[in-house]
Enzyme design. Structure first.
Site, PDB file in Angstrom:
ATOM      1  N   LYS A  53      -2.693   4.508  -2.412  1.00 15.64           N
ATOM      2  CA  LYS A  53      -3.226   3.248  -1.931  1.00 15.64           C
ATOM      3  C   LYS A  53      -3.697   3.343  -0.487  1.00 15.64           C
ATOM      4  O   LYS A  53      -3.977   2.348   0.151  1.00 15.64           O
ATOM      5  CB  LYS A  53      -2.167   2.155  -2.068  1.00 15.64           C
ATOM      6  CG  LYS A  53      -1.767   1.978  -3.519  1.00 15.64           C
ATOM      7  CD  LYS A  53      -0.667   0.981  -3.664  1.00 15.64           C
ATOM      8  CE  LYS A  53      -0.202   0.934  -5.110  1.00 15.64           C
ATOM      9  NZ  LYS A  53       0.928   0.074  -5.292  1.00 15.64           N
ATOM     10  N   LYS A 343      -7.299  -4.672   4.563  1.00 20.15           N
ATOM     11  CA  LYS A 343      -6.516  -3.516   5.002  1.00 20.15           C
ATOM     12  C   LYS A 343      -5.541  -3.136   3.894  1.00 20.15           C
ATOM     13  O   LYS A 343      -5.090  -3.974   3.119  1.00 20.15           O
ATOM     14  CB  LYS A 343      -5.746  -3.848   6.286  1.00 20.15           C
ATOM     15  CG  LYS A 343      -6.655  -4.242   7.449  1.00 20.15           C
ATOM     16  CD  LYS A 343      -7.450  -3.051   7.963  1.00 20.15           C
ATOM     17  CE  LYS A 343      -8.363  -3.452   9.100  1.00 20.15           C
ATOM     18  NZ  LYS A 343      -9.543  -4.210   8.680  1.00 20.15           N
ATOM     19  N   ASP A 344      -5.168  -1.884   3.909  1.00 25.66           N
ATOM     20  CA  ASP A 344      -4.342  -1.293   2.866  1.00 25.66           C
ATOM     21  C   ASP A 344      -2.928  -1.853   2.852  1.00 25.66           C
ATOM     22  O   ASP A 344      -2.445  -2.385   3.852  1.00 25.66           O
ATOM     23  CB  ASP A 344      -4.287   0.213   3.129  1.00 25.66           C
ATOM     24  CG  ASP A 344      -3.564   0.974   2.043  1.00 25.66           C
ATOM     25  OD1 ASP A 344      -3.758   0.641   0.876  1.00 25.66           O
ATOM     26  OD2 ASP A 344      -2.800   1.888   2.375  1.00 25.66           O
ATOM     27  N   LYS A 345      -2.259  -1.689   1.727  1.00 28.78           N
ATOM     28  CA  LYS A 345      -0.856  -2.098   1.634  1.00 28.78           C
ATOM     29  C   LYS A 345       0.053  -1.094   2.332  1.00 28.78           C
ATOM     30  O   LYS A 345       0.842  -1.460   3.190  1.00 28.78           O
ATOM     31  CB  LYS A 345      -0.435  -2.241   0.175  1.00 28.78           C
ATOM     32  CG  LYS A 345       1.060  -2.522   0.035  1.00 28.78           C
ATOM     33  CD  LYS A 345       1.495  -2.610  -1.420  1.00 28.78           C
ATOM     34  CE  LYS A 345       3.007  -2.850  -1.495  1.00 28.78           C
ATOM     35  NZ  LYS A 345       3.502  -2.936  -2.873  1.00 28.78           N
TER      36      LYS A 345
END
Length: 711
Positions: A53, A343-345
């Site tokens: 992810k 934005k990414d986890k």
């Protein structure tokens, strides 16, 4: 503790909490600690579940639809504007192409679904109950534990870089190994705003405003009163109003109650009534369900900008999930929030958010309620934020347990700084199971709808949650969408949405059934195929012509692609060259690679000269993307450490809390490479790191590396 998941720990704590009296549990929930990356379990296998992810630096256009109402999707962008956006150098193909890319998977992961914003209202001083923190029957901790249990399978069946055309490097240094995202706090992203400044959380104070109500608005209502008002606002009962008795009948007390209701429940209005000699504040509906998405105008000072801008610091949560959570606590719909990019986890991220007519005071109150979030740097502005307005992102990345010598690291980082890296689409673009997303995209473009249905729903090798395995088995056995759907406690995954569509429209109308899936998520499959083609073609281009521009290459002048002519070659560098993603409105290079595009699409039963689809949604004009990206603001440091649990740099919250930076020994059991660099939108940080390490960044390879080190 190394083999224990966080889910085990949380269940022990929760079981203990259930032994407390209700009011004690409430205090326990309210008193949750501030975000601390240091609390992570080091080296656990769960640490790498989020590896895939890892975000590309920016997703220029993502629908805010994870269990919410869209903040913006393709339908809201004018065709001319959309086409212009598609053709900007280094950008992804179209608005919405990365609808669920933050979560990397179209299967087994949550995707957008029906609105649920405030339907699970707060029961206790703006803190959800234990039941509310579970979604569709599985808590986050249980899901992580289930993922960890099937991790070994994921290692066996995931894609490798070779499978998606990622084969070349641009540098000549010797590679070395290192562990990427061993802890999510090893990966920090700071957004670079429109003005070129890097966003930091540096101030938690609230702007002084005489118009703001007092802090009492957050405590004047009882939990029972809040629940009744919540149900009234959401039309969950037949009441047309809720009356709250004013025990201490003073004008000041009545004013606070009025303010509390209007502030905490934007869909309601209030009035004061006398009933049998007692004063009551009566809450009632003002503008029906629309009021949730359109905060009242009359209560907002005209002199103040309509939007409160703030910096959001979050840990281990992607942007869409974060906004859905904020909207739930604020009892508003997510579409009043705006942002410049998702934005990414699996990271610590810092970005700017804007929200319509919610006070800084009310937003700051959430810092007392939420774990792993901080809101600060508040200001009132006239305008919202728009997707794609950012200049990029700044990354701070730690690669742990590196094997490279100081000289190897120096060569690798200097190469990254001076030459850059191939601008491949990263592995998270293509999924993790044995059915890559680009295969589904190819079937859509081929108009092979039975294959689309089969690819999404059939049993597959690889790691998946147990309920998805049962759902697929049921589908393979019965081809009954209703029966397969009953096996899914999580209905908002792509499989659940498709099955719901098949139940509604029938097996002979797969196109309409597939259309139930939100548009951005449907397009994600096609964009995955475009990315697959682009990766393969760029590898061929570099293999054929190396790292210099040649006649027939494409460069951008403004948003228009033009050919490099023979007598013009010396005016360009490899950093100017772009390659097209296939579509009906792009041109192809005037050399061997043009024929390679044609051959690849012909082998996939697609006509490169006719990329328009019978269904307009799936007709993509294409785009251009730079083949080499050179990061900016590159710096690095090799540090030694003994304890894999310790953080190797300070976050914004650490700095706010006055924590001293880590002190490193001259020698240690392990060595880590700490690197900083900035990237433009729509490029993948994983590909920059790949160039440094000269390693396959696929989850299969990284998992093997991580588990080997743990042994």
């Amino acid at each position: 503790m190394l083999g224990c998941s966080r889910g085990w720990f949380f269940r022990v704590v929760l079981s203990s909490a259930l032994l407390l009296r209700p009011e004690q549990r409430a205090c326990l929930l309210v008193a949750r600690p501030a975000p601390r990356a240091r609390s992570q379990a080091p080296g656990s296998l769960t640490c790498f579940l989020g590896y895939l992810k890892m975000e590309m630096t920016e997703m220029t256009s993502v629908s805010l639809k994870r269990g919410s109402v869209a903040i913006e999707d393709n339908d809201s962008v004018a065709p001319a504007e959309e086409a212009k956006r598609q053709k900007v150098s280094g950008c992804c193909p179209t608005t919405g192409q990365d609808g669920i890319e933050n979560s990397s998977l179209p299967s087994s992961e949550k995707v957008p679904g029906p609105p649920e914003t405030a339907e699970q209202g707060e029961k206790n001083s703006e803190v959800p109950s234990e039941e509310e923190e579970e979604e569709d029957g599985l808590s986050e901790e249980e899901e992580e534990e289930e993922e960890a249990e099937s991790f070994a399978d994921m290692m066996k069946h995931g894609l490798t870089e070779l499978d998606v055309g990622i084969t070349k490097f641009v540098s000549s240094h010797q590679g070395f190994s290192g562990i990427l995202k061993e802890r999510y706090s090893d990966f920090v992203v700071h957004e670079i705003g429109r003005d070129g400044r890097i966003s930091h959380l540096s101030d938690l104070s609230v702007p002084v405003d005489e118009e703001d109500p007092s802090e009492d608005v957050f405590t004047v209502l009882t939990a029972e009163e809040k629940q009744r008002l919540e149900e009234l606002q959401l039309f969950k009962n037949k009441e047309t109003s809720v009356a709250i008795e004013v025990i201490e009948d003073t004008k000041e007390k009545r004013t606070i109650i009025h303010q509390a209701i209007k502030s905490l429940f934007p869909g309601l209005e209030t009035k004061t009534e006398d009933r049998e000699g007692k004063k009551y504040i009566v809450a009632y509906h003002a503008a029906g369900k629309k009021a949730l998405a359109n905060p009242r105008k009359h209560s907002w000072p005209k002199s103040r900008g309509s939007y409160c801008h703030f910096v959001l610091y979050k840990e281990n949560k992607d942007t869409m999930d974060a906004i859905n959570l904020l909207s739930k606590y604020l009892r508003v719909k997510p579409n009043i929030f705006s942002y410049m990019g998702t934005k990414d986890k699996r990271a610590i991220t810092v970005q700017e958010i804007a929200v319509l007519k919610i006070t800084a005071q009310r937003l700051a109150h959430l810092n007392k309620c939420l774990m792993n979030f901080k809101l600060g740097n508040f200001s009132y502005q006239k305008n919202p934020l728009k997707l794609g307005e950012l200049q990029g992102n700044h990354f701070t990345v730690v690669l742990r347990n590196i094997t490279g010598t100081d000289n190897q690291v120096e060569q690798a980082m200097n190469s990254l700084k001076e030459i850059g890296f191939i601008n491949y689409y990263g592995m998270q673009r293509f999924g993790t199971t044995a059915v890559p997303t680009y295969q589904v995209g190819r079937a859509i473009l081929q108009n092979s709808w039975a294959e689309v249905m089969d690819l999404i729903l059939k049993p597959r090798s690889g790691a998946e949650k147990g309920y998805l395995v049962k759902c697929r088995e049921e589908w393979a056995k019965t081809k009954d969408p209703a029966a397969a759907l009953r096996k899914l406690p999580v209905k908002r995954c792509v499989e659940g949405q498709l099955l719901r569509g098949l139940s509604k429209y029938g097996m002979k109308n797969i196109v309409s059934a597939f259309g139930i899936i939100p548009r951005n998520n449907r397009l994600m499959y096609i964009h995955s195929y475009q990315s697959y083609v682009w990766n393969n073609m760029v590898s061929k281009r570099i293999d054929e012509y190396g790292l210099k521009p040649v006649p027939g290459d494409l460069v951008l002048k403004g948003a228009t692609a033009t050919f490099i002519e023979e007598d013009d070659v010396n005016n360009y560098s490899i950093h100017d060259v772009v390659m097209p993603l296939p579509g009906f409105d792009v041109i192809y290079p005037k050399h061997k690679i043009s024929e390679a595009y044609r051959e690849m699409l012909t082998a996939d039963n697609l006509d490169i000269d006719n990329m328009r689809h019978k269904i307009r949604d799936y007709s993509l004009s294409g785009a251009y993307r730079k083949i080499i990206i050179r990061p900016q603001n590159v710096s690095w440091e090799v540090v030694a450490y003994d304890d894999p649990k310790i953080p190797l740099f300070n976050t914004d919250v650490d700095n706010l809390e006055g924590r001293p930076p880590p002190v490193f020994a001259s020698e240690g059991k392990y060595r880590a490479l700490k690197m900083d660099f900035s990237l433009p939108p729509s490029t993948y940080a994983t590909m920059a790191i790949r160039e440094v390490l000269k390693m396959d960044t696929s989850i299969k390879n990284q998992t093997q590396l991580n588990t080997t080190w743990l042994r």
